[in-house]
Write a protein that holds these residues in place. Structure first.
Motif, PDB file in Angstrom:
ATOM      1  N   ARG A   1      -2.966  -5.370  -5.621  1.00 49.76           N
ATOM      2  CA  ARG A   1      -4.279  -5.160  -6.228  1.00 49.76           C
ATOM      3  C   ARG A   1      -5.008  -6.477  -6.469  1.00 49.76           C
ATOM      4  O   ARG A   1      -4.390  -7.532  -6.541  1.00 49.76           O
ATOM      5  N   VAL A   2      -6.328  -6.371  -6.637  1.00 54.49           N
ATOM      6  CA  VAL A   2      -7.122  -7.586  -6.811  1.00 54.49           C
ATOM      7  C   VAL A   2      -8.381  -7.282  -7.619  1.00 54.49           C
ATOM      8  O   VAL A   2      -9.028  -6.253  -7.433  1.00 54.49           O
ATOM      9  N   TYR A   3      -8.710  -8.218  -8.524  1.00 54.55           N
ATOM     10  CA  TYR A   3      -9.918  -8.133  -9.343  1.00 54.55           C
ATOM     11  C   TYR A   3     -10.847  -9.284  -8.967  1.00 54.55           C
ATOM     12  O   TYR A   3     -10.390 -10.359  -8.562  1.00 54.55           O
TER      13      TYR A   3
ATOM     14  N   ASN B   1     -14.789  -3.336 -10.165  1.00 55.03           N
ATOM     15  CA  ASN B   1     -14.432  -4.631  -9.573  1.00 55.03           C
ATOM     16  C   ASN B   1     -12.926  -4.855  -9.414  1.00 55.03           C
ATOM     17  O   ASN B   1     -12.479  -5.978  -9.226  1.00 55.03           O
ATOM     18  N   PHE B   2     -12.144  -3.781  -9.443  1.00 58.27           N
ATOM     19  CA  PHE B   2     -10.687  -3.840  -9.309  1.00 58.27           C
ATOM     20  C   PHE B   2     -10.281  -2.886  -8.199  1.00 58.27           C
ATOM     21  O   PHE B   2     -10.612  -1.695  -8.244  1.00 58.27           O
ATOM     22  N   TYR B   3      -9.533  -3.407  -7.199  1.00 60.79           N
ATOM     23  CA  TYR B   3      -9.252  -2.649  -5.978  1.00 60.79           C
ATOM     24  C   TYR B   3      -7.772  -2.716  -5.616  1.00 60.79           C
ATOM     25  O   TYR B   3      -7.044  -3.607  -6.064  1.00 60.79           O
TER      26      TYR B   3
ATOM     27  N   THR C   1     -17.864   4.062  -5.542  1.00 59.29           N
ATOM     28  CA  THR C   1     -18.235   5.423  -5.931  1.00 59.29           C
ATOM     29  C   THR C   1     -17.039   6.374  -5.938  1.00 59.29           C
ATOM     30  O   THR C   1     -16.973   7.306  -6.736  1.00 59.29           O
ATOM     31  N   GLN C   2     -16.090   6.125  -5.067  1.00 59.96           N
ATOM     32  CA  GLN C   2     -14.899   6.977  -4.992  1.00 59.96           C
ATOM     33  C   GLN C   2     -13.697   6.199  -5.501  1.00 59.96           C
ATOM     34  O   GLN C   2     -13.300   5.201  -4.904  1.00 59.96           O
ATOM     35  N   ARG C   3     -13.113   6.650  -6.605  1.00 59.06           N
ATOM     36  CA  ARG C   3     -11.999   5.938  -7.242  1.00 59.06           C
ATOM     37  C   ARG C   3     -10.645   6.516  -6.811  1.00 59.06           C
ATOM     38  O   ARG C   3     -10.520   7.695  -6.461  1.00 59.06           O
ATOM     39  N   VAL C   4      -9.634   5.673  -6.856  1.00 52.90           N
ATOM     40  CA  VAL C   4      -8.261   6.104  -6.590  1.00 52.90           C
ATOM     41  C   VAL C   4      -7.846   7.074  -7.690  1.00 52.90           C
ATOM     42  O   VAL C   4      -8.145   6.863  -8.870  1.00 52.90           O
TER      43      VAL C   4
ATOM     44  N   GLN D   1     -10.705   2.871  -2.311  1.00 53.79           N
ATOM     45  CA  GLN D   1      -9.780   1.784  -2.650  1.00 53.79           C
ATOM     46  C   GLN D   1     -10.075   1.173  -4.024  1.00 53.79           C
ATOM     47  O   GLN D   1      -9.359   0.282  -4.464  1.00 53.79           O
ATOM     48  N   CYS D   2     -11.106   1.654  -4.694  1.00 55.96           N
ATOM     49  CA  CYS D   2     -11.496   1.113  -5.994  1.00 55.96           C
ATOM     50  C   CYS D   2     -10.689   1.780  -7.111  1.00 55.96           C
ATOM     51  O   CYS D   2     -10.617   3.012  -7.195  1.00 55.96           O
TER      52      CYS D   2
END
Length: 379
Positions: free
Chosen positions: A322-324, A313-315, A59-62, A308-309
């Motif tokens: 980073r990781v997907y 689906n990418f963080y 819900t909270q994006r970088v 952290q999003c």
């Protein structure tokens, strides 16, 4: 930039574990009798809880400014990781030979020979133009002489070792490393060599040559300075698989195997397709692309906190890497769009157990094998 966090998880299973799908948990009371269980079914409640957790942590994006920093300075974050951990963070991936028997010595001789007629075997184009990007110049010190076998070469710094220049030079059959090999493997995102060295140590096929590259110059330098590194059988180089202006140091249609182990997930999603397209062109007809990476709702995805999003689906982790988290369909689309045919695309739902702490960890990985079609008329 091989993913270190997946390495720890796989190491916990045990280096000599059985192939995926061979150990099932039929009695929940026995969950702590082994370190891992295969093909674990999720209940509807567990699946719904995972979906809720991902919705919450997304819900909270970088902010955009930080997202740009993570992309522009990605190599710096990976270099910093390897400077801190060097090669002490990883264990060699001996499990590769059970999951991907194509890498085992007995497979090399017959893999493409079974697929191609005699007059097509081990052929590569005589020269490659710069249509895939400007050439990557290979320095003279990489040419191997007979008296260098068994002796460690004094390797120059990475930046001198592999000099990437904007040029219109062609890479020809008698100029690229491993040009005389009969079986060629490339690992993209090699990290500190935990795939490459087990392959070289296990596979004594004199026709084998292994290429390995990583985004991190620090990681590549650790590979090159490893006592097991043999420039007569291996060529390590710095490469960003998303950089369209830099070529790989091999011609088209020259590789038998390309390995992607927990590396594609570190790439920005909208750059993945072009990266796979370029790699696909390097495979011989009949050659294989092997992948193992994070699946949707893996424990690692559920553990991320709000903020952290980066995108769906990418963080980003705390260290800036980073990781997907993939689905099977997403990976199938990437590979088939690149002109490859599916051999295997499975979900490895694994229950890992810490018997000492009595903890259970639900992992979701995806394992793929895709083949480049044979040329028409090869039979």
């Amino acid at each position: 930039m091989a993913d270190p966090y997946a390495e720890c998880a796989l190491a916990a299973v045990g280096e000599k574990r059985q192939q995926f799908g061979s150990r099932f948990l039929s009695d929940p009371a026995r969950v702590f009798h082994h370190n891992a269980w295969d093909n674990v079914e999720w209940s509807e409640e567990q699946a719904a809880a995972a979906e809720r957790k991902v919705r919450e942590n997304s819900t909270q994006r970088v902010c955009q400014e930080k997202q740009v920093d993570y992309e522009v300075n990605a190599h710096k974050y990976w270099n910093e990781f390897y400077k801190i951990h060097e090669n002490g963070f990883f264990k060699d991936r001996h499990w590769l030979f059970t999951e991907f028997p194509e890498l085992a010595p007995s497979q090399n001789q017959n893999h493409l020979n079974d697929l191609l007629p005699e007059n097509k075997r081990s052929r590569v184009p005589q020269c490659r133009s710069n249509e895939d990007g400007p050439g990557l110049q290979i320095e003279e010190q990489h040419k191997c002489s007979s008296n260098s076998l068994g002796h460690k070469m004094q390797m120059p710094p990475v930046e001198e070792n592999v000099t990437q220049k904007l040029s219109h030079l062609e890479i020809c059959v008698d100029e690229f490393p491993g040009s005389s090999a009969t079986y060629r493997i490339l690992e993209v995102g090699c990290g500190v060599g935990n795939t490459v060295f087990p392959i070289l140590q296990t596979n004594n096929d004199p026709g084998l040559f292994v290429y390995c590259c990583d985004f991190s110059s620090t990681a590549v330098e650790l590979v090159q300075t490893n006592s097991a590194y043999d420039p007569c059988r291996c060529f390590a180089f710095v490469h960003d698989l998303c950089d369209e202006d830099k070529s790989y140091p091999v011609p088209r249609d020259s590789l038998d195997i390309i390995i992607l182990i927990f590396v594609l997930s570190a790439v920005v999603p909208d750059k993945m397709q072009k990266a796979i397209n370029r790699l696909s062109r390097l495979l011989k007809p009949g050659g294989l692309m092997l992948l193992r990476d994070y699946g949707r709702y893996d424990m690692a995805q559920l553990r991320f906190k709000k903020g952290q999003c980066l995108s769906e689906n990418f963080y980003v982790r705390g260290d800036g890497t980073r990781v997907y988290f993939f689905t099977q369909d997403e990976l199938d689309t990437l590979f088939t769009t690149a002109g490859l045919e599916k051999v295997q695309n499975l979900v490895d739902r694994r229950l890992q157990v810490n018997r000492g702490k009595q903890l259970t960890m639900y992992r979701v990985w995806i394992q793929c094998k895709y083949r480049k079609p044979l040329l028409s008329g090869t039979g």
